[in-house]
Motif scaffolding. Structure first.
Motif, PDB file in Angstrom:
ATOM      1  N   TYR A  96      62.839  21.908   1.401  1.00  0.00           N
ATOM      2  CA  TYR A  96      63.295  21.606   2.764  1.00  0.00           C
ATOM      3  C   TYR A  96      63.988  22.827   3.358  1.00  0.00           C
ATOM      4  N   LEU A  97      63.598  23.185   4.574  1.00  0.00           N
ATOM      5  CA  LEU A  97      64.287  24.263   5.286  1.00  0.00           C
ATOM      6  C   LEU A  97      65.389  23.621   6.114  1.00  0.00           C
ATOM      7  N   VAL A  98      66.618  23.847   5.697  1.00  0.00           N
ATOM      8  CA  VAL A  98      67.737  23.152   6.323  1.00  0.00           C
ATOM      9  C   VAL A  98      68.260  23.980   7.491  1.00  0.00           C
ATOM     10  N   ARG A 117      64.606  20.297  -2.853  1.00  0.00           N
ATOM     11  CA  ARG A 117      65.471  21.485  -2.817  1.00  0.00           C
ATOM     12  C   ARG A 117      65.685  21.944  -1.376  1.00  0.00           C
ATOM     13  N   ALA A 118      66.842  22.524  -1.124  1.00  0.00           N
ATOM     14  CA  ALA A 118      67.059  23.241   0.137  1.00  0.00           C
ATOM     15  C   ALA A 118      66.531  24.658  -0.088  1.00  0.00           C
ATOM     16  N   ALA A 119      65.338  24.938   0.430  1.00  0.00           N
ATOM     17  CA  ALA A 119      64.727  26.256   0.213  1.00  0.00           C
ATOM     18  C   ALA A 119      65.312  27.292   1.170  1.00  0.00           C
ATOM     19  N   ALA A 120      66.125  26.833   2.078  1.00  0.00           N
ATOM     20  CA  ALA A 120      66.878  27.718   2.979  1.00  0.00           C
ATOM     21  C   ALA A 120      67.945  26.859   3.626  1.00  0.00           C
ATOM     22  N   ASP A 121      69.078  27.477   3.896  1.00  0.00           N
ATOM     23  CA  ASP A 121      70.135  26.782   4.638  1.00  0.00           C
ATOM     24  C   ASP A 121      70.912  27.857   5.379  1.00  0.00           C
ATOM     25  N   CYS A 122      70.716  27.893   6.683  1.00  0.00           N
ATOM     26  CA  CYS A 122      71.273  29.007   7.452  1.00  0.00           C
ATOM     27  C   CYS A 122      72.564  28.629   8.164  1.00  0.00           C
ATOM     28  N   ALA A 123      73.326  27.702   7.573  1.00  0.00           N
ATOM     29  CA  ALA A 123      74.606  27.332   8.187  1.00  0.00           C
ATOM     30  C   ALA A 123      75.562  28.522   8.146  1.00  0.00           C
ATOM     31  N   GLU A 124      76.278  28.713   9.222  1.00  0.00           N
ATOM     32  CA  GLU A 124      77.339  29.718   9.247  1.00  0.00           C
ATOM     33  C   GLU A 124      78.587  29.010   9.745  1.00  0.00           C
ATOM     34  N   LYS A 125      79.574  28.886   8.910  1.00  0.00           N
ATOM     35  CA  LYS A 125      80.789  28.116   9.221  1.00  0.00           C
ATOM     36  C   LYS A 125      80.440  26.719   9.743  1.00  0.00           C
ATOM     37  N   GLY A 126      79.506  26.076   9.082  1.00  0.00           N
ATOM     38  CA  GLY A 126      79.143  24.704   9.451  1.00  0.00           C
ATOM     39  C   GLY A 126      78.214  24.586  10.640  1.00  0.00           C
ATOM     40  N   ALA A 127      77.916  25.717  11.309  1.00  0.00           N
ATOM     41  CA  ALA A 127      77.056  25.647  12.497  1.00  0.00           C
ATOM     42  C   ALA A 127      75.703  26.297  12.213  1.00  0.00           C
ATOM     43  N   TYR A 128      74.690  25.777  12.879  1.00  0.00           N
ATOM     44  CA  TYR A 128      73.328  26.300  12.690  1.00  0.00           C
ATOM     45  C   TYR A 128      72.887  27.009  13.966  1.00  0.00           C
ATOM     46  N   ARG A 130      71.286  29.898  14.215  1.00  0.00           N
ATOM     47  CA  ARG A 130      70.091  30.743  14.093  1.00  0.00           C
ATOM     48  C   ARG A 130      69.133  30.071  13.118  1.00  0.00           C
ATOM     49  N   LEU A 131      67.974  30.682  12.927  1.00  0.00           N
ATOM     50  CA  LEU A 131      67.004  30.141  11.972  1.00  0.00           C
ATOM     51  C   LEU A 131      66.910  31.079  10.778  1.00  0.00           C
ATOM     52  N   PRO A 132      66.468  30.577   9.634  1.00  0.00           N
ATOM     53  CA  PRO A 132      66.402  31.468   8.468  1.00  0.00           C
ATOM     54  C   PRO A 132      65.375  32.575   8.680  1.00  0.00           C
ATOM     55  N   ARG A 133      65.693  33.762   8.204  1.00  0.00           N
ATOM     56  CA  ARG A 133      64.740  34.877   8.241  1.00  0.00           C
ATOM     57  C   ARG A 133      63.776  34.736   7.064  1.00  0.00           C
ATOM     58  N   ALA A 134      62.632  35.394   7.181  1.00  0.00           N
ATOM     59  CA  ALA A 134      61.602  35.277   6.137  1.00  0.00           C
ATOM     60  C   ALA A 134      62.195  35.554   4.750  1.00  0.00           C
ATOM     61  N   GLY A 135      63.031  36.576   4.642  1.00  0.00           N
ATOM     62  CA  GLY A 135      63.606  36.954   3.351  1.00  0.00           C
ATOM     63  C   GLY A 135      64.587  35.937   2.795  1.00  0.00           C
ATOM     64  N   GLU A 136      65.012  35.023   3.627  1.00  0.00           N
ATOM     65  CA  GLU A 136      65.988  34.014   3.176  1.00  0.00           C
ATOM     66  C   GLU A 136      65.328  32.747   2.631  1.00  0.00           C
ATOM     67  N   LEU A 137      64.009  32.679   2.737  1.00  0.00           N
ATOM     68  CA  LEU A 137      63.318  31.478   2.243  1.00  0.00           C
ATOM     69  C   LEU A 137      63.101  31.605   0.741  1.00  0.00           C
ATOM     70  N   ALA A 138      63.675  30.687  -0.026  1.00  0.00           N
ATOM     71  CA  ALA A 138      63.469  30.687  -1.475  1.00  0.00           C
ATOM     72  C   ALA A 138      62.452  29.603  -1.796  1.00  0.00           C
ATOM     73  N   LEU A 139      61.189  29.886  -1.485  1.00  0.00           N
ATOM     74  CA  LEU A 139      60.155  28.851  -1.590  1.00  0.00           C
ATOM     75  C   LEU A 139      59.654  28.691  -3.012  1.00  0.00           C
ATOM     76  N   ASP A 140      59.422  27.458  -3.397  1.00  0.00           N
ATOM     77  CA  ASP A 140      58.835  27.133  -4.687  1.00  0.00           C
ATOM     78  C   ASP A 140      57.320  27.050  -4.491  1.00  0.00           C
ATOM     79  N   PRO A 141      56.557  27.959  -5.091  1.00  0.00           N
ATOM     80  CA  PRO A 141      55.098  27.939  -4.846  1.00  0.00           C
ATOM     81  C   PRO A 141      54.435  26.655  -5.336  1.00  0.00           C
ATOM     82  N   LYS A 142      55.127  25.916  -6.200  1.00  0.00           N
ATOM     83  CA  LYS A 142      54.556  24.660  -6.715  1.00  0.00           C
ATOM     84  C   LYS A 142      55.083  23.435  -5.968  1.00  0.00           C
TER      85      LYS A 142
END
Lengths: 362, 362
Positions: A96-98, A117-128, A130-142
């Motif tokens: 899940y991209l949070v 799993r949270a494959a990304a969570d771009c919260a900053e001080k509880g606020a969202y 912006r969106l996650p950048r490509a490098g921030e995605l921890a994707l599970d290929p399976k």
């Protein structure tokens, strides 16, 4: 009667011609002598409405031949559970991209049913903001699937380009921007959306699913929660919310008459451009917290120099005929939701009010 | 416009004053300048509608202090699954009284989620023309609950007196006779009903639950499928089907103005009495297959001497302004659904037509 300008976040503004038509024929649907509310869901009049609405939704979504459309009840919130019940099998895991509240809820419901799993969570001080950048995605290929929320209603972010998920089935909650722009449906294994923002009344969810992917779904869950059953029965497995389907059909026709998804995108870009333009121009007074590249065209979130001014702004706008501008209860501030049925003229009225308000109170 | 007389099995007739009021205020709800469809579910206007509707439903159902009312989406079909997800724990077993199609479906969905038994099944050659006798109930004293369907829409049977289930929590699907008579709510641990027969439009289910029993429910299922969550959030856990709630509220007010559950019972007894009286009087031509003590006051099922005559009857009644008389697709024949909104006069028109038809074709 003076109609208000409706900036509600959902349920939200409906096109006036749609409401007028619904009103006109509320006691007598197309000369049948009874209300669409009274028609049997298995009768000719309603089954035609249902078929036409499914077909028009598929057309406007430009669904590829691999995909089918269906209607279900329960809104996006039931989809959080239904998705996992169908596709999150024992032993599997989903990503899940949070990117905000609703994405988090989707993840939370999935976790009640399996591993997610949270494959990304771009919260900053509880606020969202912006969106996650490509490098921030921890994707599970399976992963069984990757889930994202295309537009964040509360914080006002929206994916401009969808991330590359490397061939894993991609699932989207498009509740707050469906058919506000071309859907790029072929990128998704499954799309779902509550109707009550861009497509009609509350109480209906629209789904588009890749039938090949659907073949992998679990068959040991209750029928009412299986996409395959709703698809096999052409969204008439059980009594559908007939009035909501009817009204969504009228909204879809209105969208088609106004240029379809492309027409809506043009209109929505212009509207958002006007409003963000004003926020940037008046940035000494108004503050738009969202990173520019993540700005939502649907929900424009901003703040004034103080909470008192936020409140005064919402109250005075109310007196000036504009409703629904209060920010979400979790964030405060101001939010203008610019869904399809909000006109350019409505936004011009808001911008003009913002200019006046900044002059008077700035 | 000539309004048809609507004998649909659901969605079904709505009271004319309700439709007229909904029509009148469709573009402007109570002077707010926007449609009830456009109001936020968290705004003052709708939350008042929701609270009033819940309170009025509780009042008309005469809920004891132990019970609370709530609204959910998904109709009775989702309740089949939701009931079992909440109350059919691993290792437990539930009893179902199988008295027709819907009871069977409820059992089938429960079996996808746990152990459930048919504690009675009174089918005779595939038809359910009577209800189980006390001696035919094979109840499990340790059952998590006993489930019954108070009225069988398809075969036209209705429990006149509820069976003694020896202290096991009793759950009722009242979809097709809710508030057509006093509910006897204190006999039930949980009652659910789709709204689209006696209470309003499709797309809304009404639930009454004993809060003490609810404390035993599972907490490890998705929030959207937990009664406790909907109760805690006063049916605003997620966006409710706002128009359906509003319309159900209008129907409930109409029921109250017409004598409440007792008034409806009197009216429904008279209507059913008229129609069964005609069937008995004209029994040389019409055949009512249901055992007299099990006859439904809501769905009156009968047959003519041949399928051709069944069809001719339905077609000619249609020309005479009566719609919805075709029997369920699984049974054929004729079915007149006499829900709350059907008037005594509507039934008199039908009876008069039946007399004529029997004279001409008998």
């Amino acid at each position: 009667m003076t109609r208000k300008i409706v900036f509600n976040a959902g349920p939200s503004a409906l096109p006036l011609p749609v409401l007028e038509r619904a009103k006109e024929e509320l006691l007598d649907f197309e000369g049948t002598g009874l209300s669409i509310l009274e028609h049997s869901h298995r009768g000719k009049a309603f089954t035609r409405v249902s078929e036409e609405t499914l077909a028009l939704f598929s057309e406007l979504m430009e669904l590829p031949k691999t995909h089918s459309a269906l209607f279900v009840q329960g809104g996006a919130s039931l989809q959080f559970a239904m998705l996992a019940m169908n596709f999150l099998k024992p032993g599997a895991s989903a990503d899940y991209l949070v990117t905000g509240h609703w994405a988090k809820l989707a993840l939370q419901e999935a976790r009640r049913l399996g591993t997610a799993r949270a494959a990304a969570d771009c919260a900053e001080k509880g606020a969202y903001v912006r969106l996650p950048r490509a490098g921030e995605l921890a994707l599970d290929p399976k992963a069984a699937y990757v889930h994202l929320t295309t537009n964040n209603t509360i914080f006002g972010t929206q994916w401009a380009e969808y991330p590359d998920v490397k061939g894993v089935p991609l699932v989207a909650d498009m509740s707050s921007d469906i058919l506000s722009r071309p859907a790029q449906a072929s990128k998704f294994a499954l799309i779902y959306a509550g109707a009550q923002k861009n497509l009609g009344p509350a109480g209906l969810a629209l789904v588009a699913v890749n039938r090949d992917w659907l073949k992998q779904a679990r068959t040991d869950v209750p029928d009412i929660l299986r996409y395959q059953i709703h698809l096999d029965k052409q969204s008439l497995y059980h009594t559908p919310p007939t009035f909501a389907v009817y009204l969504a059909g009228l909204v879809l026709k209105w969208i088609k008459e106004n240029g379809g998804a492309v027409g809506m995108a043009k209109r929505n870009e212009e509207k958002a451009g006007l409003l963000y333009g004003a926020l940037d121009r008046l940035s000494g007074f108004y503050r738009a917290p969202v990173a520019k590249e993540a700005r939502s065209r649907m929900n424009v979130v901003f703040r004034l120099p103080s909470e008192e001014l936020d409140e005064a702004f919402v109250a005075e706008a109310g007196k000036a005929g504009m409703t629904g501008l209060k920010g979400h209860r979790s964030t405060g501030g101001v939010r203008a939701s610019l869904y399809n049925a909000v006109s350019r003229r409505d936004v011009e009225t808001l911008v003009s009010f913002m200019d006046d308000f900044a002059r008077k109170r700035g």
